[in-house]
Scaffold this motif. Structure first.
Motif, PDB file in Angstrom:
ATOM      1  N   TYR A 199     -39.373 -31.977  -9.532  1.00 45.14           N
ATOM      2  CA  TYR A 199     -40.298 -30.883  -9.224  1.00 45.14           C
ATOM      3  C   TYR A 199     -41.687 -31.254  -9.729  1.00 45.14           C
ATOM      4  O   TYR A 199     -41.818 -31.842 -10.793  1.00 45.14           O
ATOM      5  CB  TYR A 199     -39.861 -29.575  -9.900  1.00 45.14           C
ATOM      6  N   TYR A 217     -45.299 -23.387  -4.859  1.00 46.35           N
ATOM      7  CA  TYR A 217     -44.259 -22.631  -4.166  1.00 46.35           C
ATOM      8  C   TYR A 217     -43.969 -23.262  -2.814  1.00 46.35           C
ATOM      9  O   TYR A 217     -44.883 -23.657  -2.092  1.00 46.35           O
ATOM     10  CB  TYR A 217     -44.752 -21.184  -3.989  1.00 46.35           C
ATOM     11  N   THR A 218     -42.660 -23.394  -2.488  1.00 43.43           N
ATOM     12  CA  THR A 218     -42.319 -23.815  -1.120  1.00 43.43           C
ATOM     13  C   THR A 218     -41.472 -22.753  -0.426  1.00 43.43           C
ATOM     14  O   THR A 218     -41.891 -22.206   0.595  1.00 43.43           O
ATOM     15  CB  THR A 218     -41.586 -25.168  -1.106  1.00 43.43           C
ATOM     16  N   THR A 219     -40.297 -22.444  -1.007  1.00 40.53           N
ATOM     17  CA  THR A 219     -39.441 -21.427  -0.385  1.00 40.53           C
ATOM     18  C   THR A 219     -38.846 -20.526  -1.451  1.00 40.53           C
ATOM     19  O   THR A 219     -38.909 -20.834  -2.648  1.00 40.53           O
ATOM     20  CB  THR A 219     -38.261 -22.075   0.361  1.00 40.53           C
ATOM     21  N   GLN A 225     -35.684 -20.104  -1.751  1.00 39.49           N
ATOM     22  CA  GLN A 225     -34.530 -20.875  -2.212  1.00 39.49           C
ATOM     23  C   GLN A 225     -34.925 -21.771  -3.375  1.00 39.49           C
ATOM     24  O   GLN A 225     -34.211 -21.867  -4.387  1.00 39.49           O
ATOM     25  CB  GLN A 225     -33.981 -21.721  -1.041  1.00 39.49           C
ATOM     26  N   GLN A 226     -36.122 -22.374  -3.257  1.00 40.56           N
ATOM     27  CA  GLN A 226     -36.625 -23.259  -4.314  1.00 40.56           C
ATOM     28  C   GLN A 226     -36.749 -22.491  -5.627  1.00 40.56           C
ATOM     29  O   GLN A 226     -36.372 -22.995  -6.695  1.00 40.56           O
ATOM     30  CB  GLN A 226     -37.990 -23.820  -3.884  1.00 40.56           C
ATOM     31  N   ASN A 246     -33.355 -22.060  -7.081  1.00 41.01           N
ATOM     32  CA  ASN A 246     -32.868 -23.328  -7.642  1.00 41.01           C
ATOM     33  C   ASN A 246     -33.471 -23.608  -9.005  1.00 41.01           C
ATOM     34  O   ASN A 246     -32.778 -24.032  -9.934  1.00 41.01           O
ATOM     35  CB  ASN A 246     -33.205 -24.486  -6.687  1.00 41.01           C
ATOM     36  N   ILE A 247     -34.771 -23.383  -9.127  1.00 44.29           N
ATOM     37  CA  ILE A 247     -35.446 -23.636 -10.407  1.00 44.29           C
ATOM     38  C   ILE A 247     -34.835 -22.746 -11.490  1.00 44.29           C
ATOM     39  O   ILE A 247     -34.518 -23.197 -12.603  1.00 44.29           O
ATOM     40  CB  ILE A 247     -36.959 -23.381 -10.293  1.00 44.29           C
TER      41      ILE A 247
END
Lengths: 267, 299
Positions: free
Chosen positions: B244, B258-260, B262-263, B266-267
């Motif tokens: 990351y 930020y991307t999604t 979901q990301q 996950n983090i």
């Protein structure tokens, strides 16, 4: 035309609670009341005078004060108050973003100022005649009822009205351009004094100077006294040369003012 | 397009206040016209209302040339420019009645707009005794009076308290969504515009630096994931080892681009699994503010 009428009505609606409007009503009332009180207290000395002389003295006292100094100053004030209402409220921008043509907005304002001067002078006629007759009633010794001066007074005040239009146009434009009171007031005051001096010294071209016009309108009054009963001994020649000059100046400044308004950026 | 300007330029003396501005305001949008004080916002608005004469370029409103269709266009615009123009010696209602007289609108509509801006109770009070916020609301009422198709508002929330700001915002959103109006609103506050605008134009020193939908602006701004944890440095190192990118680390927070959604999940899972206490994890828009500053300062 519709825009003009709407704007004119709005001018009345806005100003009906301001000093500018009420000065046009209170000034004639106050002045006539004062002269009335003066005549009332000195009535014994005048009991011998014939009716016509009484009327001439009574209305002359009022006209004398009005014509030279008070009328130009009233016009300065009316011209200012009609415009300052927008300067103070910062409403020029809303006036000129209404779906009403700029000419209608501008001319309605101008003619409203003119209407106030007319109203004031018409009230002078009304109050002069009213208080004169009142004097004749409360002091029967004064022969006010012997003579009717309302026709002559109306003509005289109408002439005074026409003679004031040149000044009105100039003062209206000054107040439109300058936000503060001092500039139009200062210029108006100095010009009025100059006008009085010019007339007093009988300068050859005094009739060209608008601030001299009210005085000239009254002083050039031809009075031929023929005492045939039933014949009017005082005649008023309304359209003298200073009246024409006054009307021409009024028209020119009014048109010039419109083009200045068109060009001017609205703050 | 409701408003369409092309190469609009305006000089005050030798100073160019508006430089070849090409605004495009779509119908049914809330167009946020953003810029710092003195950027040329008010001048632009005065040009749009023909209060200033167009020197160069053209303005089309409702698809018509402004200069030759001035009255027809102005009849469909409600505006509020700088501080509201109010006759202080008249009451709030008299101010509205005066404007209603000029626009040939009945008293019923006056009462209606008084209600909309919550001034019914103060309707008969002199406007001179109004608070700043009440004056501003009266100004908005004056703009709404003719039920215009286009509202042009110059900093309408100036002087309003938080409640007032929310009310104005909701009112404008309602006007656009339910009544198909178009709103052109200027402000120097991004947060203000961000909450309601559908389209944004950013102006500085008279130049349009950005124009597009609010999503275009957000896309440019690259939002970040803000993570609050007990040990930001270790957590940042751990995230880096897991591929990351960590943009910034402070004592209390760390930031990851930020991307999604979901990301973000996950983090969160990753840090929790390693025993870090994650107090909060949010998608953060502060970058938009930075972007606005970048756009306006670098110009």
């Amino acid at each position: 035309m519709k825009g003009f009428i709407l704007s004119f009505r709005s001018e009345f609606y806005k100003s009906r609670k301001t000093a500018g409007f009420w000065s046009a009503v209170i000034l004639p009332l106050l002045l006539c009341l004062l002269i009335f009180a003066g005549f009332y207290s000195r009535s014994d000395k005048m009991a011998m005078e014939p009716g016509m002389i009484l009327w001439v003295q009574f209305s002359g006292a009022i006209l004398g004060v009005m014509g030279s100094l008070l009328l130009p100053m009233l016009i300065v004030f009316i011209g200012y108050s009609v415009n300052s209402i927008e300067h103070k409220a910062d409403t020029w921008k809303t006036l000129f973003s209404l779906p009403i043509s700029k000419f209608a907005v501008y001319s309605a304002k101008y003619f409203y100022a003119m209407f106030l001067v007319f109203l004031c002078l018409a009230l002078f006629v009304l109050f002069t005649v009213g208080f004169g007759n009142l004097l004749g009633t409360v002091k029967p010794g004064l022969k006010f009822h012997d003579y009717n001066m309302s026709g002559v007074l109306s003509q005289l005040y109408f002439k005074l009205f026409l003679s004031s239009l040149g000044i009105l146009s100039i003062q209206f434009l000054l107040s439109l351009l300058f936000r503060d009171f001092l500039k139009p007031m200062g210029i108006g005051f100095v010009a009025t004094i100059t006008g009085v001096i010019l007339v007093a010294n009988q300068w050859t071209y005094d009739y060209l100077f608008p601030y001299s016009h009210p005085m000239l309108a009254l002083s050039a009054l031809p009075q031929h006294h023929n005492h045939t009963p039933g014949n009017n001994p005082i005649s008023v020649d309304i359209f003298t040369r200073e009246i024409y000059i006054s009307l021409i100046i009024a028209a020119l400044v009014f048109i010039a003012g419109y083009f200045i308004v068109l060009k001017k950026s609205v703050k | 397009m409701v408003i369409n300007t092309d190469g609009l330029t305006f000089d005050f003396g030798s100073q160019t206040v508006v430089k070849s501005l090409s605004l495009q305001v779509p119908e049914g949008s809330i167009y946020g016209f953003l810029g710092p004080n003195g950027a040329g916002k008010t001048t632009t608005i005065k040009l749009l209302l023909n209060l200033l004469q167009t020197q160069q370029g053209s303005i089309q409103i409702f698809g018509k040339e402004l200069k030759s269709n001035r009255l027809e266009i102005l009849a469909q615009i409600g505006s509020l420019i700088e501080q509201p123009a109010i006759y202080l010696h008249l009451s709030g209602k008299e101010n509205l009645l005066n404007r209603a007289l000029l626009l040939q609108i009945g008293e019923a509509r006056v009462n209606e707009v008084l209600k909309i801006v919550h001034l019914t109770d103060a309707a008969h009070k002199k406007a001179g005794q109004y608070s700043l916020g009440m004056k501003q609301r009266l100004g908005i009422a004056l703009a709404l009076l003719s039920d215009p198709k286009l509202l042009i508002l110059d900093e309408p929330t100036n002087g309003l308290d938080p409640n007032g700001i929310i009310e104005v915002r909701e009112l404008l959103i309602k006007l656009v969504s339910e009544h198909k109006k178009t709103v052109f609103i200027s402000s120097h506050l991004l947060a203000e515009i961000e909450r309601m605008a559908t389209h944004v134009g950013i102006i500085n020193h008279g130049e349009l630096l950005f124009q597009g939908s609010i999503h275009d602006l957000e896309a440019m701004s690259k939002p970040a994931v803000q993570i609050e944890t007990d040990n930001t440095v270790d957590a940042a190192n751990y995230l880096s080892r897991n591929n990351y990118t960590v943009a910034e680390v402070t004592d209390t927070h760390l930031f990851v681009p930020y991307t999604t959604k979901q990301q973000m999940g996950n983090i969160n899972k990753l840090l929790n699994d390693m025993g870090y206490n994650v107090y909060s994890i949010t998608k953060q828009h502060k970058d938009l503010e930075k972007l606005f500053l970048d756009i306006t300062q670098n110009a």
